[in-house]
Every structure is written in C-alpha cells, then in structure tokens.
Design a protein around this motif. Sequence first.
Motif, PDB file in Angstrom:
ATOM      1  N   THR A   1      -9.509  -7.847  -8.999  1.00  0.00           N
ATOM      2  CA  THR A   1      -9.076  -6.804  -8.343  1.00  0.00           C
ATOM      3  C   THR A   1      -9.196  -5.661  -9.236  1.00  0.00           C
ATOM      4  OG1 THR A   1      -7.396  -8.192  -6.892  1.00  0.00           O
ATOM      5  CG2 THR A   1      -7.100  -5.566  -7.155  1.00  0.00           C
ATOM      6  N   ILE A   2      -9.539  -4.401  -8.529  1.00  0.00           N
ATOM      7  CA  ILE A   2      -9.877  -3.325  -9.151  1.00  0.00           C
ATOM      8  C   ILE A   2      -8.774  -2.086  -8.646  1.00  0.00           C
ATOM      9  CG2 ILE A   2     -11.725  -2.558  -7.685  1.00  0.00           C
ATOM     10  CD1 ILE A   2     -13.080  -1.346 -10.255  1.00  0.00           C
ATOM     11  N   GLU A   3      -8.323  -1.397  -9.224  1.00  0.00           N
ATOM     12  CA  GLU A   3      -7.433  -0.356  -8.925  1.00  0.00           C
ATOM     13  C   GLU A   3      -8.136   1.061  -8.428  1.00  0.00           C
ATOM     14  OE1 GLU A   3      -4.131  -0.608  -8.329  1.00  0.00           O
ATOM     15  OE2 GLU A   3      -4.518  -2.745  -9.018  1.00  0.00           O
ATOM     16  N   PRO A   4      -7.296   1.583  -7.474  1.00  0.00           N
ATOM     17  CA  PRO A   4      -8.141   2.817  -6.988  1.00  0.00           C
ATOM     18  C   PRO A   4      -8.344   4.220  -8.005  1.00  0.00           C
ATOM     19  CG  PRO A   4      -6.373   2.168  -5.608  1.00  0.00           C
ATOM     20  CD  PRO A   4      -6.385   1.324  -6.634  1.00  0.00           C
ATOM     21  N   ILE A   5      -7.375   4.129  -8.898  1.00  0.00           N
ATOM     22  CA  ILE A   5      -7.701   5.206  -9.987  1.00  0.00           C
ATOM     23  C   ILE A   5      -8.762   4.968 -10.727  1.00  0.00           C
ATOM     24  CG2 ILE A   5      -5.905   3.989 -11.463  1.00  0.00           C
ATOM     25  CD1 ILE A   5      -6.244   7.762 -10.910  1.00  0.00           C
ATOM     26  N   THR A   6      -9.011   3.448 -11.045  1.00  0.00           N
ATOM     27  CA  THR A   6      -9.982   3.093 -11.881  1.00  0.00           C
ATOM     28  C   THR A   6     -11.382   3.628 -11.377  1.00  0.00           C
ATOM     29  OG1 THR A   6      -8.938   1.293 -12.595  1.00  0.00           O
ATOM     30  CG2 THR A   6     -11.442   1.319 -13.100  1.00  0.00           C
ATOM     31  N   ILE A   7     -11.578   3.519  -9.831  1.00  0.00           N
ATOM     32  CA  ILE A   7     -12.601   3.764  -9.318  1.00  0.00           C
ATOM     33  C   ILE A   7     -12.852   5.277  -9.196  1.00  0.00           C
ATOM     34  CG2 ILE A   7     -13.825   3.880  -7.080  1.00  0.00           C
ATOM     35  CD1 ILE A   7     -12.182   1.208  -6.248  1.00  0.00           C
ATOM     36  N   ALA A   8     -11.963   6.086  -9.072  1.00  0.00           N
ATOM     37  CA  ALA A   8     -11.870   7.506  -8.961  1.00  0.00           C
ATOM     38  C   ALA A   8     -12.187   8.070 -10.392  1.00  0.00           C
ATOM     39  CB  ALA A   8     -10.326   7.927  -8.864  1.00  0.00           C
ATOM     40  N   LYS A   9     -11.690   7.676 -11.336  1.00  0.00           N
ATOM     41  CA  LYS A   9     -11.923   7.910 -12.746  1.00  0.00           C
ATOM     42  C   LYS A   9     -13.632   7.780 -13.110  1.00  0.00           C
ATOM     43  CE  LYS A   9      -7.358   7.792 -15.211  1.00  0.00           C
ATOM     44  NZ  LYS A   9      -6.742   7.034 -16.173  1.00  0.00           N
ATOM     45  N   ALA A  10     -14.015   6.558 -12.507  1.00  0.00           N
ATOM     46  CA  ALA A  10     -15.410   6.544 -12.842  1.00  0.00           C
ATOM     47  C   ALA A  10     -16.356   7.409 -12.151  1.00  0.00           C
ATOM     48  CB  ALA A  10     -15.791   5.015 -12.546  1.00  0.00           C
ATOM     49  N   MET A  11     -15.903   7.723 -10.830  1.00  0.00           N
ATOM     50  CA  MET A  11     -16.602   8.683 -10.395  1.00  0.00           C
ATOM     51  C   MET A  11     -16.776  10.013 -10.831  1.00  0.00           C
ATOM     52  SD  MET A  11     -15.448   7.534  -6.163  1.00  0.00           S
ATOM     53  CE  MET A  11     -16.813   8.416  -5.309  1.00  0.00           C
ATOM     54  N   VAL A  12     -15.523  10.444 -11.449  1.00  0.00           N
ATOM     55  CA  VAL A  12     -15.671  11.816 -12.113  1.00  0.00           C
ATOM     56  C   VAL A  12     -16.372  11.795 -13.462  1.00  0.00           C
ATOM     57  CG1 VAL A  12     -14.247  13.434 -13.294  1.00  0.00           C
ATOM     58  CG2 VAL A  12     -13.541  12.448 -11.181  1.00  0.00           C
TER      59      VAL A  12
END
Length: 221
Positions: free
Chosen positions: A188-199
């Motif tokens: 499982t991956i957290e939404p904040i992890t995806i968001a930080k990667a996008m930035v």
Amino acid sequence: MKEIQKTALLVGATGLTGGKLLELLLKDDRYDKVKLFSRSSVGFTHDKLEEYLVDLFKVETYKSDFTGDEVFCCIGTTKKKTPDNETYKKIDYGIPVSMAKLTHENSISTFIVISALGANSKSNVFYNKVKGEMEDDILLQNLKHTYILQPSLIGGERSEKRTGEWLFKKAMKVLGLIMIGSLKKYRTIEPITIAKAMVWLANNKFKEVKIESDKIKNIVA
C-alpha cells in the motif's frame, strides 16, 4: 537572484491524492499560482489559488485559461462509484488524455499523471486496459517531460464509506510486512507519498517515464 516562480495546473484537487498535492503546491515557494480545474470547489480560498469550475468532458473550451508551467493530473474514479463502463472510460481515459492534448497545444512542457500498477492496453482486465490505453495515448503527445505514476493500492481515509476497500487495505498492511524483493511494489502507498513524488518530478530530472509504486516511494525517500 530570485528564482522564477511557476504556475501549476492541477486537475482533480478534490480527490484524496489531489488534495494532498494541492496542500504541497500552496506551501511551495517555487509556485506563485496554482490553477485548479475541477467539477466542484475545494471550499477555501488562498492568495495563490485560481479555481475554474469546469465540465472536464469539454476541456478544450477552457484552452485560454489552461496556461502555466506544469500540469498535474490526479483525476480518477472507481468501478463502485462509476459502474457504467462507458462513463468510467470517459473519466479515467478521456479526461487525462484530453488534458495531455491541451498541454501539448498550449506548449506546456511538463505533464504528470496518476495511473495504476498493472496498467496495460493489451490486458483482458477492463480497469488495467483503460489505464494502459490512457498511458499510451498520453505518450503519443510527445511532451518534453511526461511522468506516469503507477501506484499500488492507495491508502488513506476517503470521505465516502467503502467497507470492502477498507478491509482490503487493512489486510494489505499486514501482507505488506512479508512483501519483499520484487513484491515490494505491491505494498500500500499513501496519498502524501504520491503527491510528494509528483512535486519532486516536476522540479527534477528523472530518467524513467513510467514509475511503479516502489520507485515512487524511493523518490520521496
């Protein structure tokens, strides 16, 4: 010399990951403007924020407003929320591809989109096939910088109740402890992890275009 500030365009800010991404962009000094293109309002104001409440199925009509430096696409639905296959495809395929085309037409160099682990246009699984077709047609736009994030099951608490998904997430947390090696990408991956990667991807060079879940985590780490 003061760093040139940028304009970010965000599609899907009312979703779980989109909301986390919006928080990060508003706090980031590299951006002086964040344009939101959504079907509904996020419900607050900010000095950096410009909200456009639009029909996302007709994005071409908002071409003059769709200007900036980077496009972040977090749009998506679920089979439970959208059981009709045709409507589902209009959202999960149609909107991201239309946004990518508009990105190309307006000479915006960077497009970052959330897809899913297992996306494959040749898959017999409808969900994976739609995501794969979306990826293929976005890449056809030949944008200067395209990043396609392929997360596994996304954690976090959603506003609507999804009992089955909640139970599955709990099970995946336990199973995650024994997922090692090549299986790590299924954790499982957290939404904040995806968001930080996008930035991070918007502001750094990365050699890969399609980025699976474990590599998304590595970027943030």
